[in-house]
Design a protein around this motif. Structure first.
Motif, mmCIF file in Angstrom:
data_model
loop_
_atom_site.group_PDB
_atom_site.id
_atom_site.type_symbol
_atom_site.label_atom_id
_atom_site.label_comp_id
_atom_site.label_asym_id
_atom_site.label_seq_id
_atom_site.Cartn_x
_atom_site.Cartn_y
_atom_site.Cartn_z
ATOM 1 N N SER A 177 42.747 47.623 74.558
ATOM 2 C CA SER A 177 41.944 47.190 75.703
ATOM 3 C C SER A 177 41.213 45.881 75.418
ATOM 4 O O SER A 177 40.909 45.116 76.324
ATOM 5 N N LEU A 178 40.956 45.627 74.136
ATOM 6 C CA LEU A 178 40.232 44.408 73.765
ATOM 7 C C LEU A 178 41.066 43.150 73.924
ATOM 8 O O LEU A 178 40.512 42.056 74.108
ATOM 9 N N SER A 179 42.410 43.268 73.869
ATOM 10 C CA SER A 179 43.261 42.073 73.830
ATOM 11 C C SER A 179 43.069 41.194 75.056
ATOM 12 O O SER A 179 42.983 39.971 74.953
ATOM 13 N N GLY A 180 43.001 41.808 76.230
ATOM 14 C CA GLY A 180 42.787 41.023 77.442
ATOM 15 C C GLY A 180 41.362 40.528 77.563
ATOM 16 O O GLY A 180 41.108 39.448 78.125
ATOM 17 N N ALA A 181 40.408 41.304 77.038
ATOM 18 C CA ALA A 181 38.999 40.922 77.137
ATOM 19 C C ALA A 181 38.664 39.736 76.227
ATOM 20 O O ALA A 181 37.770 38.936 76.548
ATOM 21 N N LEU A 182 39.377 39.601 75.098
ATOM 22 C CA LEU A 182 39.057 38.548 74.131
ATOM 23 C C LEU A 182 39.108 37.148 74.742
ATOM 24 O O LEU A 182 38.273 36.301 74.414
ATOM 25 N N VAL A 183 40.082 36.913 75.626
ATOM 26 C CA VAL A 183 40.279 35.550 76.117
ATOM 27 C C VAL A 183 39.209 35.113 77.105
ATOM 28 O O VAL A 183 39.095 33.931 77.410
ATOM 29 N N SER A 184 38.410 36.072 77.616
ATOM 30 C CA SER A 184 37.389 35.697 78.602
ATOM 31 C C SER A 184 35.969 36.059 78.189
ATOM 32 O O SER A 184 35.033 35.866 78.962
ATOM 33 N N MET A 185 35.778 36.604 76.983
ATOM 34 C CA MET A 185 34.427 36.948 76.538
ATOM 35 C C MET A 185 33.546 35.700 76.472
ATOM 36 O O MET A 185 33.986 34.652 76.006
ATOM 37 N N ASN A 186 32.305 35.853 76.899
ATOM 38 C CA ASN A 186 31.408 34.695 76.960
ATOM 39 C C ASN A 186 30.102 34.936 76.194
ATOM 40 O O ASN A 186 29.040 34.461 76.595
ATOM 41 N N ILE A 187 30.188 35.683 75.085
ATOM 42 C CA ILE A 187 28.991 35.925 74.274
ATOM 43 C C ILE A 187 29.190 35.409 72.850
ATOM 44 O O ILE A 187 28.543 35.868 71.917
ATOM 45 N N GLY A 188 30.096 34.451 72.693
ATOM 46 C CA GLY A 188 30.365 33.876 71.377
ATOM 47 C C GLY A 188 29.685 32.533 71.201
ATOM 48 O O GLY A 188 28.864 32.094 72.020
ATOM 49 N N SER A 189 30.046 31.839 70.142
ATOM 50 C CA SER A 189 29.427 30.549 69.819
ATOM 51 C C SER A 189 30.350 29.368 70.129
ATOM 52 O O SER A 189 29.998 28.217 69.841
ATOM 53 N N GLY A 190 31.520 29.660 70.709
ATOM 54 C CA GLY A 190 32.466 28.596 71.019
ATOM 55 C C GLY A 190 32.173 27.903 72.335
ATOM 56 O O GLY A 190 31.114 28.111 72.959
ATOM 57 N N HIS A 191 33.116 27.098 72.797
ATOM 58 C CA HIS A 191 32.972 26.351 74.045
ATOM 59 C C HIS A 191 32.798 27.312 75.214
ATOM 60 O O HIS A 191 33.535 28.284 75.363
ATOM 61 N N LEU A 192 31.776 27.089 76.036
ATOM 62 C CA LEU A 192 31.457 27.930 77.196
ATOM 63 C C LEU A 192 31.207 29.385 76.811
ATOM 64 O O LEU A 192 31.402 30.303 77.612
ATOM 65 N N GLY A 193 30.783 29.603 75.570
ATOM 66 C CA GLY A 193 30.471 30.957 75.131
ATOM 67 C C GLY A 193 31.657 31.763 74.650
ATOM 68 O O GLY A 193 31.505 32.939 74.300
ATOM 69 N N HIS A 194 32.858 31.162 74.638
ATOM 70 C CA HIS A 194 34.029 31.893 74.164
ATOM 71 C C HIS A 194 33.929 32.146 72.658
ATOM 72 O O HIS A 194 33.220 31.443 71.933
ATOM 73 N N LEU A 195 34.672 33.164 72.191
ATOM 74 C CA LEU A 195 34.636 33.512 70.780
ATOM 75 C C LEU A 195 35.510 32.548 69.977
ATOM 76 O O LEU A 195 36.624 32.224 70.387
ATOM 77 N N ASN A 196 35.007 32.106 68.825
ATOM 78 C CA ASN A 196 35.861 31.315 67.944
ATOM 79 C C ASN A 196 36.760 32.262 67.138
ATOM 80 O O ASN A 196 36.677 33.486 67.277
ATOM 81 N N ALA A 197 37.605 31.690 66.289
ATOM 82 C CA ALA A 197 38.605 32.512 65.585
ATOM 83 C C ALA A 197 37.957 33.576 64.713
ATOM 84 O O ALA A 197 38.389 34.738 64.701
ATOM 85 N N SER A 198 36.914 33.230 63.981
ATOM 86 C CA SER A 198 36.282 34.212 63.100
ATOM 87 C C SER A 198 35.575 35.296 63.904
ATOM 88 O O SER A 198 35.579 36.472 63.508
ATOM 89 N N GLU A 199 34.986 34.936 65.047
ATOM 90 C CA GLU A 199 34.322 35.937 65.890
ATOM 91 C C GLU A 199 35.341 36.890 66.516
ATOM 92 O O GLU A 199 35.097 38.095 66.627
ATOM 93 N N GLN A 200 36.492 36.359 66.913
ATOM 94 C CA GLN A 200 37.565 37.224 67.412
ATOM 95 C C GLN A 200 37.981 38.228 66.336
ATOM 96 O O GLN A 200 38.175 39.418 66.609
ATOM 97 N N GLY A 201 38.111 37.728 65.122
ATOM 98 C CA GLY A 201 38.496 38.606 64.023
ATOM 99 C C GLY A 201 37.462 39.686 63.771
ATOM 100 O O GLY A 201 37.807 40.848 63.533
ATOM 101 N N MET A 202 36.167 39.337 63.838
ATOM 102 C CA MET A 202 35.113 40.319 63.587
ATOM 103 C C MET A 202 35.074 41.391 64.673
ATOM 104 O O MET A 202 34.945 42.581 64.374
#
Length: 476
Positions: A44-69
């Protein structure tokens, strides 16, 4: 202590035989829901990863290490849940542990969906991981204990097949929610459905005959064996459980702590841990987790379209799993299925790696990208149709009753830690080695898996637990 015939004297055999059909349906429902929770929670997380907006990347997206965590937090805690399940199953019984695992997943899903920041999202996913670690460890061995030899292969395989079917359901639901404009939180809320269903099924099941014998409930064990096995197989299973229970009692007549002190038991543990790792080292779950990300990077798809295009990949995976896990598992030897599956996996991992050489060339061939996607689908057929169902089944079969819980627990720890490492480091490997280097590395790893399988894994098809144990003693 009364023998089997004495304990059976007052039982209504006709009534117990009538219950057998209902018992098979209940075990099927358990496999469907337990595999469903495991597969749905993972994917279920696979589709959510591409639109999550609580990370530190551009527009709040998750960077690679945050996706991994975020992805790996569930798997790390699943390893802990597996360990605890193996430690406590003999004491509390499969009924309580399956129910506990299912119930843990409900607040975990709620916390994941409501999380205001990355830390709480990781915590919620970790709670789900604890739950599915417990259920994925106990349910396969419970099903193997509760089913006769003739039906064991298909019934145990329902659990592994449903992992993939519910993964298909997860990506399909994600695609629909995405098209409707629902956010990633809606995708994570849906994990509640299989968690609640498994909790309801867990309320209806009984502890296994092995657990009942271990705790001196012999009359209840015989009654249950007549329902679950019937005929001479019920007698043989009971005699085997009683004999093994006597061999593993302390001086006070109480069950002794399971150990792997003898060479033949250590050998089985090594095989179990190896099978658990093989299940993940095929690299399939990195396709499940990161397929939308791969489509974005190789084909230039819009993130919302990449979620939709994941559906046919998982559809092929689900069909292969149903055909292999339910149609082939009892028709061919387990070792043959595993060897053919790993052989095909190696060939197509090499093909994917070679395709990436052209994708990552200065001109970036789109044709090579489409060829890579096609080979990925065939690779999925070998893994999900052959390797995955047979490794889950072998894990449920190879351990003697006295060490089954701990053996399966340790094997599941190895499986989940392997999955954890792959999900954590795959984005980093992809960035560092490129697609070609990453998939060729997986091909080399799977060559090692094939050598291990041919050298170590025993054949268990059509054999009782007593026969499997006797052969293991002779080999050890």
């Amino acid at each position: 202590m009364a023998d089997f015939d004495e304990l059976s004297a007052d039982l209504d055999m006709a009534q117990l035989a009538e219950k057998r059909r209902r018992h098979i349906r209940l075990m099927s429902c358990l496999g469907i829901c337990a595999g469903g929770l495991y597969g749905y929670a993972l994917t279920s997380l696979s589709g959510a990863l591409v639109s999550m907006n609580i990370g530190s990347g551009h527009l709040g997206h998750l960077n690679a290490s945050e996706q991994g965590m975020v992805t790996s937090s569930l798997l790390l805690c699943a390893a802990l849940g597996s360990y605890l399940a193996g430690m406590f199953n003999d004491r509390f019984g499969p009924h309580h542990l399956i129910l506990t695992g299912a119930l843990l997943s409900i607040p975990g899903a709620a916390l994941s969906a409501l999380a205001p920041n990355l830390l709480l999202l990781i915590l919620g996913r970790g709670i789900i991981g604890m739950g599915i670690g417990m259920t994925s460890t106990i349910v396969p061995i419970y099903l193997a204990d509760m089913i006769g030899v003739g039906e064991r292969g298909r019934l145990v395989s329902i659990n592994s097949v449903m992992i993939v079917v519910w993964q298909l359901l997860a990506v399909s639901v994600n695609a629909v929610l995405n098209q409707l404009g629902a956010g990633w939180r809606s995708m994570l809320w849906t994990v509640m459905v299989p968690a609640v269903l498994l909790s309801l099924i867990a309320l209806a099941i009984h502890d296994s005959p092995a657990h009942l014998v271990r705790h001196g409930l012999h009359t209840e064990a015989v009654r249950l064996l007549h329902t679950t096995h019937g005929g001479s197989e019920a007698r043989d299973t009971y005699d085997s459980l009683v004999k093994e229970n006597r061999q593993h009692q302390n001086s006070e007549g109480k069950p002794a702590k399971a150990t792997f002190s003898t060479p033949w038991l250590r050998r089985i543990l090594v095989i179990g841990i190896g099978l658990g790792m093989i299940n993940q080292l095929t690299g399939l779950n990195i396709v499940n987790y990161y397929a939308p990300t791969i489509f974005v990077s190789t084909l230039g798809f819009d993130p919302s379209l990449s979620i939709l295009t994941t559906v046919p990949v998982i559809l092929v995976s689900a069909l292969a799993s149903v055909i292999g896990g339910l149609g082939l598992i009892d028709r061919f030897n387990r070792r043959t299925i595993l060897a053919v599956g790993l052989g095909g996996t190696i060939v197509f991992l090499i093909g994917i790696g070679v395709s990436y050489l052209f994708i990552e060339s200065p001109n970036g061939s789109k044709t090579a990208a489409w060829i890579m996607i096609a080979m990925m689908m065939v690779y999925v057929i070998f893994v999900q149709g052959l390797v995955s169902p047979v490794t889950w089944l072998l894990l449920a079969e190879i351990f003697p009753a006295s060490i089954k819980s701990r053996g399966m627990g340790y094997s599941n720890v190895a499986m989940n830690l392997s999955n954890f490492a792959l999900s954590l480091f795959f984005p980093i490997l992809l960035n560092g080695l490129g697609g070609s280097g990453t998939y060729l590395l997986f091909a080399a790893i799977n060559i090692g898996s094939l050598v291990f399988a041919l050298a170590m894994v025993p054949e268990t098809r059509g054999k009782s637990q007593m026969q499997i144990e006797q052969e293991a003693r002779e080999r050890g």
